[in-house]
Motif scaffolding. Structure first.
Motif: not given
Length: 393
Positions: A191-208
């Motif tokens: 989760i990376t801050r970029s100005g007034d936003n956050y940029v999210v990067k990742g691979l999730k699983w078992w996301t019920s």
């Protein structure tokens, strides 16, 4: 757990009464149990086959119309959001003007304690399809609790109110494919801050719940500062599921089932941009939020499992009465009767442990920790180990 006797049910697993001092429900809960058991007998148990057939058919990733119809009926008789503790409801009164007058009496639950809700949750747990009909199903209850405890007024208005009304569903994106996520310090999503936003990067699983077409919001856990102390690296962020870069890849299976129409999904978050205002509580406070969510969430699972175990034991006992071997019913065989008796003893012990943990959680989160750790053993025996899962490569 079980019925007080009012609103009697023909279901054999309903406990008709329980002696005072041995986990008996209060008078207020007895009244709710009567209404709940009546609802289950009239609307849930007779329609389980409808939901099962739909979940096994070609349209299983859609919601059967009966599901939404029964939700409205449950809301109409006051069996709605009963999971919400009275103390939490008292802090959310500012949400009531945001909904129609007709929904205000049920939006924030029935003013129950965890101990009181335990009896009702067990009855709901006797059917896989029931909890959602009362807006008492995971992961939504846990996510609503997070928003109620840690969300800003704007976050609550945007996401908590629709969840409380039962108009949308949600998911919790923590577990990752590449690491042992039972130790959440291993999580590598960014989760990376970029100005007034956050940029999210990742691979999730078992996301019920991510497979559900009504799933509109994910609570995403990732790292905002890898240089911070171990338990201050993680943060939680609200990520709308329709954001560019969010891709639901596939459903995963448990015991060979994909649990349609909700499912447990593998989800890719590829440079997803969301406003900084979507951050929950603050950077580095992900573990704090997780602990606040974990206690009631795990306890709810245990409550439901008590109800399912009660039903399973009743079905086994029925089978023993009906099945004949060596000239007499299985119930007349001493060995089987001993097995059933031991199961009853184990179930009663588990029931009292869950009630004890519920009462401890009502007193304070800290006093409930040891009880909850033992309750997790109940949940663990239900979920099994990795050998129960399907292909997970």
């Amino acid at each position: 757990f079980g019925s007080s006797g009012s609103g009697s049910s023909s279901q054999p697993w309903v406990v008709k009464s329980r002696a005072a001092g041995l986990g008996a429900p209060s008078a207020r809960v007895q009244q709710l149990l009567g209404a709940l058991n009546q609802f289950m007998a009239e609307h849930v148990y007779p329609n389980e086959h409808v939901f099962e057939e739909h979940a096994s058919g070609p349209n299983r990733w859609t919601i059967h119309p009966l599901n939404e119809e029964l939700k409205q009926k449950a809301k109409a008789v006051g069996l709605w959001n009963l999971w919400m503790p009275a103390g939490m409801a008292a802090k959310l009164q500012h949400l009531l003007p945001l909904v129609p007058q007709s929904e205000r009496s049920t939006l924030l639950g029935g003013g129950l304690s965890h101990l009181e809700y335990a009896h009702l949750c067990a009855v709901m747990g006797s059917s896989l399809w029931a909890p959602e009909l009362f807006n008492c199903s995971a992961p939504d209850t846990g996510n609503m609790e997070v928003l109620a405890k840690y969300g800003t007024p704007e976050q609550q208005q945007t996401w908590l109110v629709p969840l409380l009304r039962g108009g949308i569903r949600s998911c919790f994106a923590m577990t990752e494919k590449a690491v042992a996520s039972s130790d959440a310090t291993n999580i590598q999503s960014e989760i990376t801050r970029s100005g007034d936003n956050y940029v999210v990067k990742g691979l999730k699983w078992w996301t019920s719940g991510a497979m559900d077409p009504r799933c509109k919001i994910a609570i995403f856990m990732g790292k905002t500062d890898v240089s911070a102390p171990t338990h201050k690296q993680q943060s939680m962020l609200l990520v709308p599921m329709d954001s560019p870069g969010v891709k639901v890849i596939r459903p995963l299976t448990v015991f060979g089932y994909d649990d349609a129409p909700h499912g447990h999904a593998e989800v890719s978050f590829d440079n997803v941009t969301v406003p900084a205002s979507n951050l929950l509580l603050g950077e580095g406070r992900g573990f704090e939020i997780a602990q606040g969510r974990l206690g009631p969430g795990r306890l709810h699972h245990c409550m439901r499992l008590i109800g399912m175990a009660e039903r399973a034991l009743a079905l086994a006992s029925q089978r023993a009465l009906q099945r004949v071997a060596f000239g007499r019913p299985l119930a007349a065989q001493g060995g089987l009767r001993e097995v059933l008796a031991r199961q009853r003893i184990a179930l009663e012990g588990a029931r009292l442990l869950v009630l004890n943990a519920s009462e401890a959680l009502d007193r304070s989160v800290g006093s409930a920790v040891s009880c909850l750790s033992r309750c997790c053993l109940i949940e663990g025996t239900h979920h099994g180990n990795m050998g129960t899962f399907g292909k997970s490569q």
